[in-house]
Design a protein around this motif. Structure first.
Motif, PDB file in Angstrom:
ATOM      1  N   SER A   1       1.292   4.422   9.405  1.00 52.20           N
ATOM      2  CA  SER A   1       1.083   5.673  10.144  1.00 52.20           C
ATOM      3  C   SER A   1       1.148   5.441  11.650  1.00 52.20           C
ATOM      4  O   SER A   1       1.772   6.213  12.382  1.00 52.20           O
ATOM      5  N   HIS A   2       0.538   4.355  12.136  1.00 54.50           N
ATOM      6  CA  HIS A   2       0.604   4.062  13.565  1.00 54.50           C
ATOM      7  C   HIS A   2       2.035   3.742  13.999  1.00 54.50           C
ATOM      8  O   HIS A   2       2.481   4.165  15.082  1.00 54.50           O
TER       9      HIS A   2
ATOM     10  N   ALA B   1      -0.986  10.519  -4.760  1.00 52.87           N
ATOM     11  CA  ALA B   1      -0.282   9.850  -5.864  1.00 52.87           C
ATOM     12  C   ALA B   1      -0.986   8.566  -6.279  1.00 52.87           C
ATOM     13  O   ALA B   1      -0.438   7.780  -7.049  1.00 52.87           O
ATOM     14  N   ARG B   2      -2.213   8.385  -5.749  1.00 52.77           N
ATOM     15  CA  ARG B   2      -3.032   7.202  -6.059  1.00 52.77           C
ATOM     16  C   ARG B   2      -2.264   5.908  -5.773  1.00 52.77           C
ATOM     17  O   ARG B   2      -2.227   4.988  -6.584  1.00 52.77           O
ATOM     18  N   TYR B   3      -1.606   5.905  -4.633  1.00 54.74           N
ATOM     19  CA  TYR B   3      -0.922   4.715  -4.143  1.00 54.74           C
ATOM     20  C   TYR B   3       0.236   4.287  -5.038  1.00 54.74           C
ATOM     21  O   TYR B   3       0.712   3.159  -4.944  1.00 54.74           O
ATOM     22  N   ALA B   4       0.702   5.178  -5.923  1.00 54.99           N
ATOM     23  CA  ALA B   4       1.745   4.774  -6.876  1.00 54.99           C
ATOM     24  C   ALA B   4       2.988   4.252  -6.166  1.00 54.99           C
ATOM     25  O   ALA B   4       3.600   3.271  -6.591  1.00 54.99           O
TER      26      ALA B   4
ATOM     27  N   PRO C   1      -8.048   0.435  -2.691  1.00 49.63           N
ATOM     28  CA  PRO C   1      -7.621  -0.943  -2.401  1.00 49.63           C
ATOM     29  C   PRO C   1      -7.500  -1.136  -0.893  1.00 49.63           C
ATOM     30  O   PRO C   1      -6.727  -0.446  -0.236  1.00 49.63           O
ATOM     31  N   GLU C   2      -8.255  -2.081  -0.356  1.00 50.74           N
ATOM     32  CA  GLU C   2      -8.298  -2.231   1.096  1.00 50.74           C
ATOM     33  C   GLU C   2      -6.952  -2.651   1.676  1.00 50.74           C
ATOM     34  O   GLU C   2      -6.585  -2.247   2.787  1.00 50.74           O
TER      35      GLU C   2
ATOM     36  N   GLY D   1      -4.900  -0.567   4.438  1.00 53.46           N
ATOM     37  CA  GLY D   1      -4.394  -1.226   5.644  1.00 53.46           C
ATOM     38  C   GLY D   1      -2.909  -0.968   5.830  1.00 53.46           C
ATOM     39  O   GLY D   1      -2.440  -0.736   6.949  1.00 53.46           O
ATOM     40  N   SER D   2      -2.149  -0.993   4.724  1.00 48.70           N
ATOM     41  CA  SER D   2      -0.713  -0.706   4.794  1.00 48.70           C
ATOM     42  C   SER D   2      -0.466   0.714   5.277  1.00 48.70           C
ATOM     43  O   SER D   2       0.428   0.965   6.091  1.00 48.70           O
ATOM     44  N   LEU D   3      -1.244   1.675   4.767  1.00 51.58           N
ATOM     45  CA  LEU D   3      -1.082   3.071   5.174  1.00 51.58           C
ATOM     46  C   LEU D   3      -1.370   3.253   6.664  1.00 51.58           C
ATOM     47  O   LEU D   3      -0.641   3.950   7.378  1.00 51.58           O
TER      48      LEU D   3
END
Length: 658
Positions: A541-542, A564-567, A530-531, A535-537
């Motif tokens: 991270s930044h 965790a497949r974005y769970a 999921p784009e 983008g959230s990740l």
């Protein structure tokens, strides 16, 4: 007789039911509005009569539709497509009007009892020349054909049809005047139109930009919306007072705003008004349909359904062929545009109001137009099969295209099949090439394919949603398939074919968000990206690195979320601005447990929130968080964060508190 409030409730309730039913059938909502108008209208159940108020609201729907088209009008866009728009599009509208006038003259001469004046034939030709932008664009978008060769032809013709409505709205009322004064009337109408347009375009351009700047600086959404309505309806009022159409003024207002930096904000703000009022317009059109007359003269309705549809198909396909298109592209273009359109109803109603045509003719033509629009989605969906059966040349060209794909991939082994060669597909291809991993991309944009091939990219024109294209691309020898565009219906079709042809082949799918993640995984996707989640990740991270968190820990966090497949990232807390979101979309909801909550002292396993269709994302006790394990005992004051669809979350909350 219903009161105004009761009539409004009837229209709203019927519209909701009609749109829901047609949405469930994957058909355009516009057809639902037409069906509702037919059913509740005076010629069927008789629940609603056409009133002056409903007519005015319907007319405002057309005003806002023309305003939206004006927003899309731009000289650069027209110049880029000028050969299609002013060549093929103009030829289509002109040929349809000429053919209709010719048939009208033939009927008048061969059947003495039939009297159809050239004015009526011209108005009827203008109405029949229109095609449904709403239906066609929706179908092309779902089939990922907007950028295909026939898709561009279709969009160019639709664009000219929309532009042709403007002069037709001026011409048709003039045709009802005294024939001896027709030239004088047309000249006067054209003169008034020129004066009004010059004033609005040249004087209004500076005024609109300056005034919008003043309004925007007040930083009020309410004021921005009021100003938008004022400009739209004000321009419509000016053209109406000049003896022209209100829709013409709205179109010009849209053109003025399209040249400002506020265009995109205006598009979003005006959309609710346009869609609701346009829905009322189509309900009013449906009310005009006399079902008893249709049943009594069914043969005439069928003739008027088949005749114009076949005529438009033949004209458009022939003109497209004349302008250099292949047989397949010509026929697909003709099939997509053979039906009637929204502005056809507008022009037909205008001709009826000017008494240019007999009411009986208007009724049977209206019935045939509605039926053609109801059939259009099914015809477009089957257009590929129809073209392949009719055109042996198209079959040969398809075979040649598949042969070209097979030739390019014949010597490759363990390659990646890339579905879609847009920005994401090209970025993926670059990374694969840098790692010396072979790939072959399939894309439906002929210009993009041609340019990429010239640059040395391994890409072919082909549809990954077709079994033959996947086989030609070497699916039996491939190591993976990557779907690089975010379209769940198309991705599901590709997944189904891959599962049939090569069940063990991993498929990586791109999606817009996490809404269809489970659905895509269940269809066989090895991984869904999921784009919005990615983008959230990246954003998180930044931010963590900038705040001093060690890079190794940040990488570990991001990797853990992906594993965790974005769970942990799925769902979010909804607010007032998310009121239009789909109720089936995952959301987060906090529930504070009071002293009287029935779940106090029980474990999560005993409460069994999962039975309601939701899950416990986390638990907060005081200032610390707890692991949401089945053995966690709930206490008063705990904040339980639920995750699930809207109705599931509501049931789970009731289960916790009741």
């Amino acid at each position: 007789m219903f009161s105004p409030l009761e009539l409004t409730l009837l229209l709203l309730g019927s519209a909701v039911l009609g749109v829901v039913a047609f949405r469930m059938l994957h058909l355009p909502p516009m057809l639902g509005y037409l069906a509702v108008g037919i059913i509740i209208g005076p010629h069927a159940l008789g629940l609603a009569e056409q009133s002056e108020a409903s007519h005015i609201l319907a007319e405002f729907g057309v005003v806002f539709l023309m305003f939206s088209i004006g927003l899309e009008f731009s000289l650069p866009k027209l110049m880029a497509m000028r050969n299609i728009v002013f060549g093929l599009g103009m030829a289509q509208v002109g040929a349809t009007i000429a053919a209709t006038m010719g048939l009208g003259w033939l009927l008048a001469t061969q059947l003495p009892g039939v009297h159809i004046g050239w004015q009526a034939s011209f108005a009827l030709g203008g109405a029949l020349a229109m095609s449904s932008t709403a239906i066609v664009v929706k179908m092309l978008t779902e089939r990922l054909e907007l950028e295909s060769e026939h898709g561009r032809k279709i969009i160019g013709i639709l664009l000219f049809q929309d532009l042709a409505v403007v002069p037709l709205l001026i011409l048709i009322p003039s045709l009802s005047k005294n024939p001896d004064d027709l030239l004088e009337t047309l000249a006067w109408a054209a003169g008034k139109a020129a004066i009004v347009l010059v004033l609005l375009l040249f004087v209004g351009q500076k005024l609109v930009r300056g005034w919008f700047t003043i309004v925007v600086k007040r930083r009020s959404q309410e004021l921005f919306m009021l100003n938008l309505l004022l400009i739209t309806l004000g321009a419509a009022w000016i053209t109406e007072k000049a003896g022209l159409s209100m829709a013409l003024g709205a179109f010009v207002a849209g053109m003025l705003i399209s040249e400002t930096e506020y265009k995109h904000q205006v598009e979003e703000d005006i959309k609710p008004f346009r869609d609701v009022l346009l829905g009322l317009f189509f309900i009013n059109v449906g009310m005009l349909l006399n079902l008893r007359l249709v049943v009594e003269h069914w043969w005439l309705v069928l003739v008027l359904l088949a005749g114009p549809v076949l005529l438009k198909f033949a004209l458009i396909a022939g003109l497209a062929k004349l302008f250099g298109s292949s047989d397949g592209v010509s026929m697909r273009t003709g099939l997509a545009l053979a039906q009637a359109g929204e502005f056809g109803f507008v022009l037909l109603n205008l001709a009826g109001g000017m008494a240019l045509m007999d009411p009986f003719i208007i009724q049977v033509v209206l019935a045939s137009m509605v039926l053609s629009m109801l059939l259009a989605p099914f015809v477009i969906a089957k257009s590929d099969q129809l073209v392949m059966k009719v055109s042996s040349n198209e079959w040969m060209m398809q075979s040649l295209a598949l042969t070209k794909i097979a030739t390019r991939t014949m010597s490759t082994q363990k390659h990646v099949i890339v579905a879609g060669f847009g920005r994401s597909g090209q970025s993926l291809a670059t990374l694969l090439s840098e790692e010396d991993i072979a790939y072959h991309a399939l894309d439906l944009d002929p210009e993009r394919v041609q340019e990429a091939q010239a640059a040395g990219a391994s890409v072919s024109y082909g549809d990954a949603g077709r079994r033959e294209s996947l086989v030609a691309a070497g699916i039996y020898r491939a190591s993976a398939v990557v779907i690089t565009y975010a379209s769940t219906p198309s991705a599901l079709r590709v997944l189904h074919l891959v599962h049939e042809l090569a069940p063990a082949l991993p498929v990586i799918v791109r999606s817009h968000d996490d809404t269809d993640l489970d659905r895509l995984k269940a269809a066989g996707a090895a991984e869904v990206v999921p784009e919005l989640m990615e983008g959230s990740l990246m954003l998180a991270s930044h931010a963590l690195v900038m705040l001093g968190v060690p890079l190794r820990r940040v990488v570990h966090r991001v990797q853990a979320a992906r594993e965790a497949r974005y769970a942990s990232l799925r769902g979010w807390f909804h607010g007032a601005s998310d009121a239009g979101e789909d109720d089936d979309m995952l959301r987060l909801h906090s529930v504070t447990l009071g002293e009287s909550a029935s779940c106090i002292g029980k474990t999560l396993a005993e409460v069994a929130v999962e039975a309601a269709g939701a899950e416990v994302a986390s638990i907060r006790r005081g200032k610390s968080g707890l692991d949401a394990t089945p053995g966690t005992v709930l206490e008063a004051g705990d904040v339980v964060v639920l995750r699930g669809a809207a109705d599931a979350v509501a049931r789970a909350e009731h289960q916790l508190l009741a």
